[in-house]
Design an enzyme around this catalytic site. Structure first.
Site, short mmCIF file in Angstrom:
data_model
loop_
_atom_site.label_atom_id
_atom_site.label_comp_id
_atom_site.label_asym_id
_atom_site.label_seq_id
_atom_site.Cartn_x
_atom_site.Cartn_y
_atom_site.Cartn_z
N ASP A 1 -24.42 16.57 -23.38
CA ASP A 1 -22.96 16.72 -23.33
C ASP A 1 -22.32 15.65 -22.44
O ASP A 1 -21.85 15.93 -21.34
CB ASP A 1 -22.57 18.13 -22.88
CG ASP A 1 -23.29 18.55 -21.61
OD1 ASP A 1 -24.27 17.89 -21.24
OD2 ASP A 1 -22.87 19.54 -21.00
N HIS B 1 4.26 6.73 5.47
CA HIS B 1 3.12 7.45 6.05
C HIS B 1 2.34 6.67 7.11
O HIS B 1 1.62 7.26 7.92
CB HIS B 1 2.18 7.94 4.94
CG HIS B 1 1.27 6.90 4.37
ND1 HIS B 1 1.61 6.14 3.28
CD2 HIS B 1 0.02 6.51 4.72
CE1 HIS B 1 0.61 5.32 2.97
NE2 HIS B 1 -0.37 5.52 3.84
N GLU C 1 1.91 5.35 12.87
CA GLU C 1 0.59 4.93 13.35
C GLU C 1 0.51 3.42 13.58
O GLU C 1 -0.05 2.96 14.58
CB GLU C 1 -0.48 5.34 12.34
CG GLU C 1 -1.88 4.91 12.75
CD GLU C 1 -2.90 5.14 11.64
OE1 GLU C 1 -4.09 5.06 11.94
OE2 GLU C 1 -2.49 5.38 10.49
N ASP C 2 1.06 2.63 12.66
CA ASP C 2 0.79 1.19 12.66
C ASP C 2 1.98 0.31 13.06
O ASP C 2 1.86 -0.91 13.05
CB ASP C 2 0.31 0.75 11.27
CG ASP C 2 -1.03 1.36 10.91
OD1 ASP C 2 -1.78 1.70 11.84
OD2 ASP C 2 -1.31 1.50 9.71
N HIS D 1 0.83 -1.23 0.00
CA HIS D 1 0.00 0.00 0.00
C HIS D 1 0.86 1.27 0.00
O HIS D 1 0.68 2.13 -0.88
CB HIS D 1 -0.95 -0.03 1.20
CG HIS D 1 -1.64 1.28 1.45
ND1 HIS D 1 -2.54 1.85 0.55
CD2 HIS D 1 -1.55 2.15 2.49
CE1 HIS D 1 -2.97 3.00 1.05
NE2 HIS D 1 -2.39 3.20 2.22
N ASP E 1 -3.26 8.33 -0.64
CA ASP E 1 -3.56 7.22 0.26
C ASP E 1 -5.03 6.78 0.11
O ASP E 1 -5.35 5.60 -0.01
CB ASP E 1 -3.26 7.65 1.70
CG ASP E 1 -3.74 6.65 2.73
OD1 ASP E 1 -3.32 5.49 2.68
OD2 ASP E 1 -4.55 7.05 3.60
#
Length: 707
Positions: A259, A72, A76-77, A48, A139
């Site tokens: 259109d 990124h 956090e993870d 990812h 992301d």
């Protein structure tokens, strides 16, 4: 998964001098930190971040942005920390990674109050470094491309959040390609049947007409060759969601939609843009009202292009966008063009907007947001709007959202101009303030000293800035009256549950409801922004559901009279249950009940023996207390009937009605309405004040009608 050397090669395509070592180190560190983690699809999680980095290479972003994409999710993870990222990759990248982490943790689809506060945080993060939101958008784009592996309920939540927030934000930043893809990916989740039906109809249309895009592209190229103009021509069918939205907005069936094809002509210079426009208009008939020149009047995000819609082959409407290569780069990258690289150096695109200036225009009008719902409304208005460009009498350009009125224009110039606006001239002709402005019009605002914003203006304006200024002015002007009314409403509501609305109780309720003080609470209570029940519930949730009191006997609604003493309400002030009252004795007439603030009481100040201390009987009063309203309404067919219906909808009865003044453009009349109490009165007045056909409303108190 893209190999690190392949990723570096993608960057080198536009930046031969890239810091390959930085990207290799970020790649290796991210891969190490995410080791053993997997996505819902079963793929290694690190696929990812690499995919996000690859999306940013398509926008030709700098090395710091690419490294941030690879890192990124580490803070956090994984076990990684801010200080470790700063030590290994520098403070700038650490701040970017931390900014993306904080954006990821924002619950933008939460409750309204929380969502508004999180929007503030999002804008603050953007203002520090816009690359944070560029990484976050990439992301989100990759997550939406791979959303099928998520649980259905999670898919729906992410798709709705993308449609409501990230797609319009990408559009506002000028990244139209990303907006369209995010919308279409969300559309696939939220309405798969609708999307499939559009695609099926497209396939059927292509079978019937052949490859229309190829044919029209060839037609345009042929005309340009005849004129000796070198340019690239591209054509495409519009995205399914774009077509679906047009069908919904215009309430048209697919067969009547014209259109659905778009074409771009990319020229070598600005002069050729206008030459191409001339060639196209000579060859095909232009559709009136569908021409926009964003080259002479660019959008605030730097977008420049000429848009025109013409009746092309077989009478089909097609939109043609004409711009130079540099303009096209900004049109594709939007604000991100500021960081784009070409041949190893930052691209000096003269049309790229300075992100600091752009974010200032985006955030400056939200600084004075009075409350959560207002701030949220303003943000969404700003993100969703297209723009029109109008001229001041001196020739300066004012940018406004589509659907803006002269009032929006006035507030865009200055709040003082908006507040004192009485009328407007568009292209020298006087027009109503609710007129919708069009591109290229010249607008002149006429002001008058003493003019104040009216409640009906809220329904006229469309910009967050104007709505905020009008509401703020109305609150300030009416705050005293609303506070007074709020005090009465609070007193009645608290007495209803056997409590007293003390200053301490009101301060505590204000704090519980997230308001600055008790004065603000009372003002909102009086202006119907807050219900009395909510205030009671904030302090006494166990008492909030107490059943209404029994009906009061209409013959004895007042407490404090002597046995056998008669009474009647004063004609001058017409007090209703819930208002503070006092009685004045009259020989042969019993007691006349006045509101405590009635001006007629002044003449009895030296006669204390005639005053009687009274209050209303507790309970639910019948709707027998007549109150007079002085109402000014527009002189249009059906307006009076609509006003009467509004009063009826509030379960109030009109006992009398007579006209005071008739003019060609308005009526002034006195309407007498039978009401239960002060809350009933407040509900009726609020319903009338919110009606756009009501120019003025006040409670009518006639001192000449004294006993």
């Amino acid at each position: 998964m893209i190999d690190v050397e392949d990723l570096i090669a993608l960057v080198r395509n536009y930046n031969p001098h890239t810091d390959a070592d930085l990207i290799r180190r970020a790649y290796a560190y991210g891969q190490e930190m995410h080791e053993g983690q997997f996505r819902q699809s079963g793929e290694p999680y690190f696929t990812h971040p690499v995919a996000v980095a690859a999306i940013l290479t398509e926008q030709r972003l700098d090395d710091a942005s690419i490294a941030t994409a690879l890192l990124h999710d580490t803070i956090e993870d994984t076990k990684s920390t801010y200080s470790e990222v700063a030590r290994l990759f520098g403070e700038q990248i650490a701040e970017l990674v931390d900014g993306v982490t904080k954006l990821t943790n924002l619950q933008l689809s939460s409750s309204e109050a929380k969502q508004a506060e999180n929007f503030r945080k999002l804008l603050i993060a953007m203002s520090r470094d816009l690359r944070v939101i560029l990484v976050k958008l990439a992301d989100r784009l990759h997550n939406m491309r791979t959303i099928k592996s998520m649980r259905p309920e999670k898919q729906a939540q992410k798709a709705r959040e993308t449609m409501d927030i990230f797609a319009p934000l990408a559009g506002r930043m000028g990244m139209q390609w990303m907006r369209e893809e995010l919308e279409d990916l969300s559309f696939r989740v939220l309405n798969p049947e609708g999307r499939s039906s559009i695609i099926r109809r497209f396939i059927t249309l292509q079978k019937e007409t052949g490859d229309v895009v190829h044919k029209i592209t060839a037609d345009i190229r042929l005309e340009l060759d005849k004129a000796g103009i070198e340019a690239d021509v591209y054509g495409r069918a519009k995205k399914p969601y774009s077509i679906w939205r047009k069908m919904q907005e215009k309430d048209l069936a697919f067969s009547r939609l014209s259109d659905i094809y778009g074409f771009r002509v990319i020229t070598h210079n600005e002069a050729d843009c206008y030459r191409v426009l001339g060639v196209i208009h000579q060859r095909w008939r232009a559709v009136p009202g569908r021409f926009k020149d964003y080259i002479s009047q660019p959008k605030s995000n730097g977008y420049r292009s000429i848009h025109t819609t013409v009746s092309g082959r077989d009478g089909k409407r097609v939109e043609v966008q004409i711009r130079t290569r540099q303009m096209h780069e900004v049109a594709e990258a939007g604000v991100a063009a500021h960081w784009s690289y070409r041949d190893g150096v930052r691209a000096q695109n003269p049309f790229a907007v300075d992100p600091a200036r752009w974010i200032t225009t985006m955030t400056e009008r939200f600084d004075n947001g009075e409350d959560h719902s207002e701030f949220l409304e303003n943000v969404k208005l700003e993100m969703y709007t297209d723009q029109v460009f109008c001229f001041t009498p001196k020739g300066d350009v004012v940018q406004l959202p589509k659907g803006a009125t002269p009032l929006d224009y006035a507030y865009a110039i200055h709040t003082r101009i908006g507040n004192s606006c009485v009328s407007a001239k568009v292209d020298g002709i006087r027009v109503p303030l609710w007129t919708r402005l069009k591109n290229g019009q010249s607008v002149e605002i006429i002001t008058a000293e003493g003019q104040r914003p009216q409640a009906t203006w809220i329904d006229i304006v469309v910009t967050g800035r104007a709505k905020s200024a009008i509401r703020r002015s109305l609150r300030e002007e009416d705050k005293g009256r609303f506070v007074k009314l709020g005090q009465e409403l609070a007193r009645v509501a608290f007495e209803h549950v056997g409590k007293k609305a003390t200053d301490k109780a009101l301060r505590t309720a204000a704090k519980t409801l997230g308001l600055p003080d008790s004065t603000e609470l009372l003002a909102r209570l009086g202006s119907a922004e807050l219900s009395a029940g909510k205030v009671v519930e904030a302090l006494y949730p166990e008492l909030a559901s107490i059943a209404p009191a029994e009906e009061v006997d209409a013959r004895r609604p007042v407490v404090g009279l002597s046995p056998g003493q008669t009474y009647r309400r004063a004609n001058c002030c017409q007090p209703v249950p819930g208002e503070r009252i006092v009685g004045i004795t009259y020989r042969g007439q019993g007691v006349i009940v006045h509101a405590i603030d009635c001006p007629a009481l002044a003449e009895f100040e030296e006669q204390p023996s005639r005053w009687v201390d009274l209050h209303w009987t507790a309970g639910r009063h019948p709707a027998v207390h007549t109150v007079s309203f002085n109402v000014t309404i527009s002189n249009d067919a059906g307006v009076l009937g609509h006003i009467c219906t509004l009063i009826g909808e509030q379960k109030a009865n009109i006992s009398d009605l007579h006209f005071v003044d008739r003019k060609p453009d308005f009526y002034r009349l006195i309407i007498e309405v039978d009401l239960r109490d002060v809350e009933h009165l407040h509900n009726v007045m609020t319903a009338l004040e919110a009606e756009s056909d009501v120019a003025q409303l006040e409670r009518y108190r006639d001192l000449s009608r004294k006993p």
